[in-house]
Design an enzyme around this catalytic site. Structure first.
Site, PDB file in Angstrom:
ATOM      1  N   ARG A 182      -8.910   0.324   9.566  1.00 15.95           N
ATOM      2  CA  ARG A 182      -8.392  -0.959  10.022  1.00 15.95           C
ATOM      3  C   ARG A 182      -9.292  -1.683  11.012  1.00 15.95           C
ATOM      4  O   ARG A 182      -8.958  -2.804  11.409  1.00 15.95           O
ATOM      5  CB  ARG A 182      -7.038  -0.753  10.673  1.00 15.95           C
ATOM      6  CG  ARG A 182      -5.876  -0.920   9.686  1.00 15.95           C
ATOM      7  CD  ARG A 182      -4.673  -0.273  10.307  1.00 15.95           C
ATOM      8  NE  ARG A 182      -3.478  -1.038  10.209  1.00 15.95           N
ATOM      9  CZ  ARG A 182      -2.356  -0.545   9.660  1.00 15.95           C
ATOM     10  NH1 ARG A 182      -2.323   0.642   9.120  1.00 15.95           N
ATOM     11  NH2 ARG A 182      -1.276  -1.258   9.645  1.00 15.95           N
TER      12      ARG A 182
ATOM     13  N   ARG B  85      12.525  -5.509   4.422  1.00 14.11           N
ATOM     14  CA  ARG B  85      12.104  -4.130   4.149  1.00 14.11           C
ATOM     15  C   ARG B  85      12.923  -3.132   4.970  1.00 14.11           C
ATOM     16  O   ARG B  85      13.182  -3.350   6.146  1.00 14.11           O
ATOM     17  CB  ARG B  85      10.619  -3.959   4.495  1.00 14.11           C
ATOM     18  CG  ARG B  85      10.141  -2.511   4.392  1.00 14.11           C
ATOM     19  CD  ARG B  85       8.650  -2.385   4.328  1.00 14.11           C
ATOM     20  NE  ARG B  85       8.013  -2.461   5.625  1.00 14.11           N
ATOM     21  CZ  ARG B  85       6.714  -2.231   5.829  1.00 14.11           C
ATOM     22  NH1 ARG B  85       5.931  -1.943   4.800  1.00 14.11           N
ATOM     23  NH2 ARG B  85       6.185  -2.337   7.029  1.00 14.11           N
TER      24      ARG B  85
ATOM     25  N   ARG C 123       1.113  -8.649  13.857  1.00 22.40           N
ATOM     26  CA  ARG C 123       0.368  -7.767  12.934  1.00 22.40           C
ATOM     27  C   ARG C 123      -0.532  -8.583  12.008  1.00 22.40           C
ATOM     28  O   ARG C 123      -1.646  -8.159  11.677  1.00 22.40           O
ATOM     29  CB  ARG C 123       1.348  -6.904  12.125  1.00 22.40           C
ATOM     30  CG  ARG C 123       1.974  -5.806  12.987  1.00 22.40           C
ATOM     31  CD  ARG C 123       3.250  -5.296  12.390  1.00 22.40           C
ATOM     32  NE  ARG C 123       3.040  -4.471  11.219  1.00 22.40           N
ATOM     33  CZ  ARG C 123       3.994  -4.214  10.325  1.00 22.40           C
ATOM     34  NH1 ARG C 123       5.194  -4.729  10.449  1.00 22.40           N
ATOM     35  NH2 ARG C 123       3.734  -3.439   9.296  1.00 22.40           N
TER      36      ARG C 123
ATOM     37  N   LYS D 146       0.837  -1.211   0.000  1.00 20.41           N
ATOM     38  CA  LYS D 146       0.000   0.000   0.000  1.00 20.41           C
ATOM     39  C   LYS D 146       0.873   1.264   0.000  1.00 20.41           C
ATOM     40  O   LYS D 146       0.619   2.198  -0.745  1.00 20.41           O
ATOM     41  CB  LYS D 146      -0.935   0.015   1.225  1.00 20.41           C
ATOM     42  CG  LYS D 146      -1.826  -1.219   1.338  1.00 20.41           C
ATOM     43  CD  LYS D 146      -2.784  -1.147   2.508  1.00 20.41           C
ATOM     44  CE  LYS D 146      -2.120  -1.090   3.880  1.00 20.41           C
ATOM     45  NZ  LYS D 146      -1.401  -2.339   4.272  1.00 20.41           N
TER      46      LYS D 146
ATOM     47  N   ARG E  37      12.222  -0.987  10.394  1.00 23.54           N
ATOM     48  CA  ARG E  37      11.155  -0.652  11.336  1.00 23.54           C
ATOM     49  C   ARG E  37      11.124  -1.702  12.435  1.00 23.54           C
ATOM     50  O   ARG E  37      11.235  -2.895  12.148  1.00 23.54           O
ATOM     51  CB  ARG E  37       9.804  -0.635  10.600  1.00 23.54           C
ATOM     52  CG  ARG E  37       9.462   0.713  10.042  1.00 23.54           C
ATOM     53  CD  ARG E  37       8.245   0.669   9.170  1.00 23.54           C
ATOM     54  NE  ARG E  37       7.053   0.113   9.797  1.00 23.54           N
ATOM     55  CZ  ARG E  37       5.844   0.151   9.253  1.00 23.54           C
ATOM     56  NH1 ARG E  37       5.675   0.742   8.074  1.00 23.54           N
ATOM     57  NH2 ARG E  37       4.816  -0.380   9.859  1.00 23.54           N
TER      58      ARG E  37
HETATM   59  P1  AMP Z   1       1.537   0.998   8.941  1.00 22.48           P
HETATM   60  O1  AMP Z   1       2.639   1.959   8.630  1.00 22.48           O
HETATM   61  O2  AMP Z   1       0.278   1.297   8.200  1.00 22.48           O
HETATM   62  O3  AMP Z   1       1.968  -0.448   8.816  1.00 22.48           O
HETATM   63  O4  AMP Z   1       1.186   1.238  10.476  1.00 22.48           O
HETATM   64  C1  AMP Z   1       2.154   0.999  11.487  1.00 22.48           C
HETATM   65  C2  AMP Z   1       1.487   0.880  12.839  1.00 22.48           C
HETATM   66  O5  AMP Z   1       0.808   2.107  13.150  1.00 22.48           O
HETATM   67  C3  AMP Z   1       0.403  -0.186  12.939  1.00 22.48           C
HETATM   68  O6  AMP Z   1       0.915  -1.483  13.195  1.00 22.48           O
HETATM   69  C4  AMP Z   1      -0.423   0.352  14.102  1.00 22.48           C
HETATM   70  O7  AMP Z   1       0.230   0.142  15.336  1.00 22.48           O
HETATM   71  C5  AMP Z   1      -0.414   1.851  13.822  1.00 22.48           C
HETATM   72  N1  AMP Z   1      -1.536   2.255  12.925  1.00 22.48           N
HETATM   73  C6  AMP Z   1      -1.445   2.803  11.693  1.00 22.48           C
HETATM   74  N2  AMP Z   1      -2.664   3.024  11.173  1.00 22.48           N
HETATM   75  C7  AMP Z   1      -3.547   2.592  12.099  1.00 22.48           C
HETATM   76  C8  AMP Z   1      -4.975   2.523  12.157  1.00 22.48           C
HETATM   77  N3  AMP Z   1      -5.745   2.957  11.143  1.00 22.48           N
HETATM   78  N4  AMP Z   1      -5.536   2.003  13.264  1.00 22.48           N
HETATM   79  C9  AMP Z   1      -4.800   1.597  14.324  1.00 22.48           C
HETATM   80  N5  AMP Z   1      -3.459   1.599  14.331  1.00 22.48           N
HETATM   81  C10 AMP Z   1      -2.823   2.098  13.230  1.00 22.48           C
END
Ligand code: AMP
Length: 221
Positions: free
Chosen positions: A88, A127, A167, A13, A156
């Site tokens: 989410r 990554r 996750r 994404k 990360r």
């Molecule tokens: P991402 O970069 O989208 O993989 O997000 C990294 C982390 O940020 C996730 O594993 C969550 O801990 C938090 N996070 C990001 N977006 C959301 C969301 N919409 N709802 C809840 N937690 C989020």
């Protein structure tokens, strides 16, 4: 035009969002990037979010909806948004529908990135991301330079194996049911095979969105 990018962690994404956004001429909101920025800046929101993020758990819905309300209220988002990493949970789907309704809008389509778990674990294991602009890379080492902004690439914390397993479990438990919610509410859902070259996946994404009736008037690239 408001479009939700949907898929498991590592599905691509974040790689595709800027390309799709450029083609459709709408800005992107990536909640993960907003949260990581808050963690780096040491704001109260960042401090509260950090422990959830490091474990690979979801940050509470009210925090996410607060971010979205503030972000989508800005002028640059007046004509729409590409939502990367939100929605989410089902409460987020409901909350986002209220936030958008206040702006006289709704989610026009959900674009689902389909990748199987083995491929995801492999992708996330190799990554790196730019610590400055957050551009993700596969197969580049931490410490190398970002092609986009010259920042330093890093791993990360939540891409380490234990957090990745969590996750994926969180996705099954809390995120996958969101698709049924959109189906019940009559939102168009387009699914693409997200394994392929970056260009190929962009093409599939734009074709799928066009097929779902959005993005027909995209900018020429
Ligand atoms: P991402 O970069 O989208 O993989 O997000 C990294 C982390 O940020 C996730 O594993 C969550 O801990 C938090 N996070 C990001 N977006 C959301 C969301 N919409 N709802 C809840 N937690 C989020």
């Amino acid at each position: 035009m408001d479009i939700v990018l949907f898929g498991k962690p590592g599905a691509g994404k974040g790689t595709q969002a800027p390309r799709i956004a450029a083609a459709l001429d709408v800005p992107t909101v990536a909640t993960g990037d907003v949260l990581r920025g808050a963690v780096r800046a040491g704001t109260p929101m960042g401090l509260a979010a950090k422990a959830y993020m490091d474990r690979g758990d979801l940050v509470p819905d009210d925090v996410i909806l607060g971010i979205m309300k503030e972000t989508l209220g800005k002028g640059e988002f007046a004509k729409g948004s590409l939502l990367d990493g939100v929605v989410r949970t089902t409460p987020q789907a409901e909350g986002m529908s209220r936030v958008l309704a206040e702006l006289g809008r709704n989610v026009d389509a959900v674009l689902v990135f389909d990748v199987d778990d083995d491929e995801l674990v492999q992708r996330l294991g190799s990554r790196t991301v730019c610590e400055q602009c957050q551009t993700p890379y596969t197969g580049r080492q931490a410490g190398e330079r970002c092609e986009n902004c010259g920042g330093t690439l890093m791993r990360r914390k939540d891409d380490e194996p234990e957090a990745v397993r969590n996750r994926l479990a969180v996705y099954q438990r809390q995120t996958a049911p969101v698709l049924a919610w959109y189906q019940e509410h009559g939102t168009r859902i387009a699914t693409i095979n997200a394994v392929g070259s970056v260009d190929e996946v962009t093409r599939r994404a734009l074709d799928a969105l066009r097929g779902a009736g959005v993005g027909g008037g995209e900018k020429r690239r």
